[in-house]
Write an enzyme that holds these catalytic residues in place. Structure first.
Site, PDB file in Angstrom:
ATOM      1  N   SER A   1      51.508 -20.086  -4.680  1.00 60.63           N
ATOM      2  CA  SER A   1      50.781 -19.160  -5.546  1.00 60.63           C
ATOM      3  C   SER A   1      51.736 -18.425  -6.486  1.00 60.63           C
ATOM      4  O   SER A   1      52.437 -19.064  -7.273  1.00 60.63           O
ATOM      5  CB  SER A   1      49.951 -18.197  -4.698  1.00 60.63           C
ATOM      6  OG  SER A   1      49.012 -17.500  -5.480  1.00 60.63           O
TER       7      SER A   1
ATOM      8  N   ASP B   1      40.139 -24.459  -4.247  1.00 64.35           N
ATOM      9  CA  ASP B   1      40.808 -23.183  -4.488  1.00 64.35           C
ATOM     10  C   ASP B   1      39.963 -22.305  -5.424  1.00 64.35           C
ATOM     11  O   ASP B   1      39.678 -22.686  -6.555  1.00 64.35           O
ATOM     12  CB  ASP B   1      42.192 -23.438  -5.108  1.00 64.35           C
ATOM     13  CG  ASP B   1      43.083 -22.208  -5.088  1.00 64.35           C
ATOM     14  OD1 ASP B   1      42.565 -21.085  -5.037  1.00 64.35           O
ATOM     15  OD2 ASP B   1      44.317 -22.393  -5.128  1.00 64.35           O
TER      16      ASP B   1
ATOM     17  N   HIS C   1      42.860 -21.991  -1.112  1.00 67.53           N
ATOM     18  CA  HIS C   1      44.147 -21.505  -1.615  1.00 67.53           C
ATOM     19  C   HIS C   1      45.246 -21.558  -0.549  1.00 67.53           C
ATOM     20  O   HIS C   1      46.378 -21.181  -0.822  1.00 67.53           O
ATOM     21  CB  HIS C   1      43.972 -20.065  -2.117  1.00 67.53           C
ATOM     22  CG  HIS C   1      45.074 -19.576  -3.006  1.00 67.53           C
ATOM     23  ND1 HIS C   1      45.483 -20.257  -4.133  1.00 67.53           N
ATOM     24  CD2 HIS C   1      45.877 -18.473  -2.926  1.00 67.53           C
ATOM     25  CE1 HIS C   1      46.466 -19.591  -4.720  1.00 67.53           C
ATOM     26  NE2 HIS C   1      46.729 -18.522  -4.009  1.00 67.53           N
TER      27      HIS C   1
END
Length: 261
Positions: free
Chosen positions: A98, A213, A241
């Site tokens: 991320s 996601d 995610h």
């Protein structure tokens, strides 16, 4: 073992270093607003397979110092460069999840991939992070009720079912961060872009992304794949995610294959 590395006067980062005698090294950069502990299900397995696993808490998060400033891609990448230099790391695989993936991209671009032989981007917040609308909503929540913000983040993070106990553990990881660093990184994800960094990446890149996601759309992984030469896109069909947990067996297998190539 755990220790601290100074990255500038008065600021030190926490480093978790597992199986340091191994020459096969993986450096993990966590996502916002978490810590190295999000990779518990890698640290439980990979060192037993002969890998050295190094988890770094960014400034402001986890066990690292929490200064009031320094929350931009250049400074966060510089912090990683200090750790790589202090530990004399070479030929490592850099894994960024991320926002950690975005920091990894800036590190590779700014320092010509110093010490890194392979890059793994996991649901990376790149080339853009949050939209203005999402960022503004998160900023309001962070200022009014940060625990509620973190609970909402947890609820949208995973595609697969998580137990209440796991949710509570994950929730607490986010609350280890300082409120000011949590807020500052939201602004960074809103305002800073990485388009000009992508053509500068030269190391082989493996792009892992959950197709479900809701935080960083899968379309951004496809854009990264098109923009980064010598990259491979690996969809995770049962993940949101968090493929490092949702499909952890596959995730760990992919990591070992990437390093072994």
């Amino acid at each position: 073992m755990g220790y601290f590395v100074y990255v500038e006067p008065g600021v030190k980062l926490y480093v978790e270093d597992i199986n340091p005698e191994s020459s096969k090294t993986i450096v993990f950069l966590h996502g916002w607003p978490l810590s190295h502990k999000q990779f518990e299900y890698q640290f439980n397995v990979l060192p037993e397979k002969g890998f050295r696993c190094i988890g770094i808490d960014w400034r402001g998060f986890g066990h690292s110092d929490k200064p009031i400033s320094g929350y931009n891609y250049n400074r966060l990448a510089a912090d990683i460069r200090h750790v790589v230099g202090a530990l004399q790391l070479n030929n490592v695989t850099l894994v960024g999840h991320s926002t950690g993936g975005a920091i990894a991209i800036r590190y590779m671009s700014r320092y010509n991939g110093y010490g890194v032989s392979k890059l793994v981007l996991v649901d990376a917040a790149a080339p853009v992070g949050f939209t203005k609308e999402t960022a503004d909503q998160l900023l309001q929540q962070a200022l009014r009720d940060r625990p509620k913000m973190m609970r909402d983040v947890t609820d949208t993070f995973f595609f697969r079912y998580i137990t209440e106990s796991f949710s509570d553990w994950f929730f607490q990881l986010g609350l280890q961060a300082a409120g000011w660093s949590t807020k500052a990184v939201i602004k960074m994800l809103r305002d800073e872009k990485l388009y000009t960094d992508l053509p500068k990446l030269s190391a082989p890149a493996f792009i892992i992304h959950g197709i479900h996601d809701k935080v960083i759309p899968f379309a951004q992984a496809e854009e990264l794949h098109q923009s980064i030469r010598n990259s491979q896109l690996i969809p995770f069909h049962y993940s949101g995610h968090g493929p490092f947990w949702e499909e952890r067996e596959k995730f760990n297998r992919i990591l070992t294959q990437c390093i072994g190539e």
